[in-house]
Design a protein around this motif. Structure first.
Motif, PDB file in Angstrom:
ATOM      1  N   LEU A   9     -49.780  25.585 -26.151  1.00 25.24           N
ATOM      2  CA  LEU A   9     -48.525  24.815 -26.693  1.00 25.24           C
ATOM      3  C   LEU A   9     -47.792  25.381 -27.767  1.00 25.24           C
ATOM      4  O   LEU A   9     -46.373  25.622 -27.554  1.00 25.24           O
ATOM      5  CB  LEU A   9     -49.225  23.532 -27.908  1.00 25.24           C
ATOM      6  CG  LEU A   9     -49.486  22.303 -26.594  1.00 25.24           C
ATOM      7  CD1 LEU A   9     -50.540  22.632 -25.542  1.00 25.24           C
ATOM      8  CD2 LEU A   9     -50.160  21.297 -27.726  1.00 25.24           C
ATOM      9  N   ARG A  10     -48.158  26.499 -28.517  1.00 23.37           N
ATOM     10  CA  ARG A  10     -47.435  27.058 -29.449  1.00 23.37           C
ATOM     11  C   ARG A  10     -46.531  28.060 -28.934  1.00 23.37           C
ATOM     12  O   ARG A  10     -45.420  28.283 -29.199  1.00 23.37           O
ATOM     13  CB  ARG A  10     -48.351  27.815 -30.539  1.00 23.37           C
ATOM     14  CG  ARG A  10     -49.149  26.726 -31.490  1.00 23.37           C
ATOM     15  CD  ARG A  10     -49.738  27.658 -32.548  1.00 23.37           C
ATOM     16  NE  ARG A  10     -50.635  27.026 -33.512  1.00 23.37           N
ATOM     17  CZ  ARG A  10     -50.176  26.160 -34.688  1.00 23.37           C
ATOM     18  NH1 ARG A  10     -48.893  26.376 -34.858  1.00 23.37           N
ATOM     19  NH2 ARG A  10     -51.170  25.709 -35.348  1.00 23.37           N
ATOM     20  N   THR A  11     -46.889  28.541 -27.645  1.00 22.27           N
ATOM     21  CA  THR A  11     -46.167  29.466 -26.950  1.00 22.27           C
ATOM     22  C   THR A  11     -45.014  28.969 -26.079  1.00 22.27           C
ATOM     23  O   THR A  11     -44.341  29.748 -25.431  1.00 22.27           O
ATOM     24  CB  THR A  11     -47.128  30.479 -26.084  1.00 22.27           C
ATOM     25  OG1 THR A  11     -47.684  29.365 -25.107  1.00 22.27           O
ATOM     26  CG2 THR A  11     -48.127  31.117 -26.971  1.00 22.27           C
ATOM     27  N   PHE A  12     -45.111  27.706 -25.899  1.00 28.32           N
ATOM     28  CA  PHE A  12     -44.288  26.879 -25.284  1.00 28.32           C
ATOM     29  C   PHE A  12     -43.161  26.163 -26.135  1.00 28.32           C
ATOM     30  O   PHE A  12     -42.788  24.747 -25.850  1.00 28.32           O
ATOM     31  CB  PHE A  12     -44.878  25.978 -24.135  1.00 28.32           C
ATOM     32  CG  PHE A  12     -43.906  25.651 -23.203  1.00 28.32           C
ATOM     33  CD1 PHE A  12     -43.217  26.678 -22.181  1.00 28.32           C
ATOM     34  CD2 PHE A  12     -43.829  24.210 -22.743  1.00 28.32           C
ATOM     35  CE1 PHE A  12     -42.344  25.996 -21.276  1.00 28.32           C
ATOM     36  CE2 PHE A  12     -43.082  23.734 -21.716  1.00 28.32           C
ATOM     37  CZ  PHE A  12     -42.458  24.694 -21.058  1.00 28.32           C
TER      38      PHE A  12
ATOM     39  N   ALA B 190     -50.708  15.576 -17.016  1.00 29.30           N
ATOM     40  CA  ALA B 190     -49.844  16.608 -17.207  1.00 29.30           C
ATOM     41  C   ALA B 190     -50.497  17.679 -17.946  1.00 29.30           C
ATOM     42  O   ALA B 190     -51.232  17.693 -18.944  1.00 29.30           O
ATOM     43  CB  ALA B 190     -48.606  16.056 -17.589  1.00 29.30           C
ATOM     44  N   ALA B 191     -49.969  18.963 -17.481  1.00 31.25           N
ATOM     45  CA  ALA B 191     -50.203  20.205 -18.162  1.00 31.25           C
ATOM     46  C   ALA B 191     -50.141  20.199 -19.479  1.00 31.25           C
ATOM     47  O   ALA B 191     -49.123  19.525 -19.958  1.00 31.25           O
ATOM     48  CB  ALA B 191     -49.689  21.340 -17.293  1.00 31.25           C
ATOM     49  N   PRO B 192     -50.962  20.747 -20.384  1.00 29.33           N
ATOM     50  CA  PRO B 192     -51.051  20.318 -21.779  1.00 29.33           C
ATOM     51  C   PRO B 192     -49.455  20.766 -22.465  1.00 29.33           C
ATOM     52  O   PRO B 192     -48.531  19.915 -23.339  1.00 29.33           O
ATOM     53  CB  PRO B 192     -51.909  21.428 -22.331  1.00 29.33           C
ATOM     54  CG  PRO B 192     -52.968  21.303 -21.250  1.00 29.33           C
ATOM     55  CD  PRO B 192     -52.127  21.018 -20.107  1.00 29.33           C
ATOM     56  N   MET B 193     -48.951  21.830 -22.142  1.00 29.50           N
ATOM     57  CA  MET B 193     -47.562  22.345 -22.414  1.00 29.50           C
ATOM     58  C   MET B 193     -46.489  21.309 -22.257  1.00 29.50           C
ATOM     59  O   MET B 193     -45.554  20.971 -22.904  1.00 29.50           O
ATOM     60  CB  MET B 193     -47.358  23.702 -22.144  1.00 29.50           C
ATOM     61  CG  MET B 193     -47.131  24.054 -20.818  1.00 29.50           C
ATOM     62  SD  MET B 193     -47.016  25.948 -20.825  1.00 29.50           S
ATOM     63  CE  MET B 193     -46.624  25.988 -18.918  1.00 29.50           C
ATOM     64  N   LEU B 194     -46.611  20.675 -20.828  1.00 29.59           N
ATOM     65  CA  LEU B 194     -45.512  19.954 -20.351  1.00 29.59           C
ATOM     66  C   LEU B 194     -45.604  18.665 -21.112  1.00 29.59           C
ATOM     67  O   LEU B 194     -44.617  18.044 -21.633  1.00 29.59           O
ATOM     68  CB  LEU B 194     -45.815  19.754 -18.935  1.00 29.59           C
ATOM     69  CG  LEU B 194     -44.879  18.744 -18.368  1.00 29.59           C
ATOM     70  CD1 LEU B 194     -43.417  18.919 -18.689  1.00 29.59           C
ATOM     71  CD2 LEU B 194     -45.047  18.478 -16.725  1.00 29.59           C
ATOM     72  N   LEU B 195     -46.921  18.040 -21.396  1.00 23.14           N
ATOM     73  CA  LEU B 195     -47.040  16.654 -22.120  1.00 23.14           C
ATOM     74  C   LEU B 195     -46.500  17.046 -23.371  1.00 23.14           C
ATOM     75  O   LEU B 195     -45.838  15.891 -23.913  1.00 23.14           O
ATOM     76  CB  LEU B 195     -48.412  16.067 -21.907  1.00 23.14           C
ATOM     77  CG  LEU B 195     -48.612  14.872 -22.544  1.00 23.14           C
ATOM     78  CD1 LEU B 195     -47.943  13.946 -21.778  1.00 23.14           C
ATOM     79  CD2 LEU B 195     -50.109  14.490 -22.190  1.00 23.14           C
ATOM     80  N   ALA B 196     -46.797  18.142 -24.095  1.00 18.15           N
ATOM     81  CA  ALA B 196     -46.688  18.171 -25.497  1.00 18.15           C
ATOM     82  C   ALA B 196     -45.078  18.215 -25.684  1.00 18.15           C
ATOM     83  O   ALA B 196     -44.554  17.746 -26.644  1.00 18.15           O
ATOM     84  CB  ALA B 196     -47.259  19.397 -26.162  1.00 18.15           C
ATOM     85  N   ARG B 197     -44.279  19.060 -24.793  1.00 19.95           N
ATOM     86  CA  ARG B 197     -42.966  19.172 -25.119  1.00 19.95           C
ATOM     87  C   ARG B 197     -42.454  17.699 -24.804  1.00 19.95           C
ATOM     88  O   ARG B 197     -41.301  17.475 -25.600  1.00 19.95           O
ATOM     89  CB  ARG B 197     -42.437  20.080 -24.038  1.00 19.95           C
ATOM     90  CG  ARG B 197     -42.556  21.566 -24.388  1.00 19.95           C
ATOM     91  CD  ARG B 197     -41.773  21.890 -25.499  1.00 19.95           C
ATOM     92  NE  ARG B 197     -40.356  22.016 -25.131  1.00 19.95           N
ATOM     93  CZ  ARG B 197     -39.573  22.868 -24.321  1.00 19.95           C
ATOM     94  NH1 ARG B 197     -40.484  23.997 -24.019  1.00 19.95           N
ATOM     95  NH2 ARG B 197     -38.524  22.987 -24.126  1.00 19.95           N
TER      96      ARG B 197
END
Length: 216
Positions: A16-19, A63-70
């Motif tokens: 998450l932090r890197t995206f 959804a992939a964590p970074m996609l959902l988080a964004r």
């Protein structure tokens, strides 16, 4: 046995932090909610990989964590917001939204998945799981400050947009398979602005399929 708490911390720090997920409340919510509870039985050890995991049929997926988080970060959830989670599957997105302080209506058309979501969210007071056609939304409890669509859609979700409050936001993945983009809609009176956020890929939701001959 996998240490799920450690896996969540690594997910937050390394995915998450890197995206460009930098909202502290969103990061805290993803670290607090046990993602392994919301994947198909037997797939718990895959819950924290950087991939989208299919759930049931009809295009449902976690959804992939970074996609959902964004997507959730783009919705700018505030405590007390009424939020519609469309195609909730087993309810992971709804659980994150509730953790951010939202009052969530989790909409699912699959009876099996709706039952699974109710079971997994039974101890979460701020979420109501509703069974019904996902393309129609949940107008009885509208308007919504925010709407999250869990899956790729090929057409403008006008029925959902009409259920937004003035100033409300809708986040989704919009477009054909190889050209889809995470997109944020914002309502201003009777007008709706749309802003592409980044390239994204998710399984298609059949309820939002483009008609034959439709050109995006």
């Amino acid at each position: 046995m996998l240490d799920y708490a450690q896996a969540r911390r690594l997910m937050v720090d390394c995915q998450l932090r890197t995206f460009d997920v930098n909202d502290v409340a969103v990061l805290d919510a993803f670290e607090a909610v046990p993602r392994e509870r919301f994947v198909p039985p037997g797939r718990e050890d895959f819950a924290y990989i950087d991939q989208t995991l299919r759930v049931g049929s009809e295009g449902r997926a976690v959804a992939a964590p970074m996609l959902l988080a964004r997507l959730i970060q783009a919705l700018a959830i505030q405590p007390g917001d009424r939020v519609l989670d469309v195609g909730t599957g087993y309810g992971y997105g709804a659980a994150i939204l509730e953790r951010l302080g939202a009052k969530v209506v989790a909409l699912e058309s699959s009876p099996e998945l709706a039952a699974g979501a109710r079971e997994r969210l039974a101890d979460t007071a701020g979420i109501e799981v509703v069974e019904g056609p996902i393309a129609a939304g949940a107008p009885k409890t509208a308007p919504y400050a925010a709407i999250l669509v869990n899956g790729r859609i090929e057409t403008r979700p006008q029925a959902l947009l009409d259920q937004l409050a003035d100033g409300g936001r809708l986040a989704c993945v919009l477009g054909p398979d190889r050209a889809a983009k995470a997109t944020l809609f914002v309502r201003a009176g009777d007008a709706f602005g749309a802003r592409p956020l980044f390239d994204a890929a998710l399984p298609a939701l059949g309820a939002f399929a483009a008609e034959a001959g439709f050109a995006f």
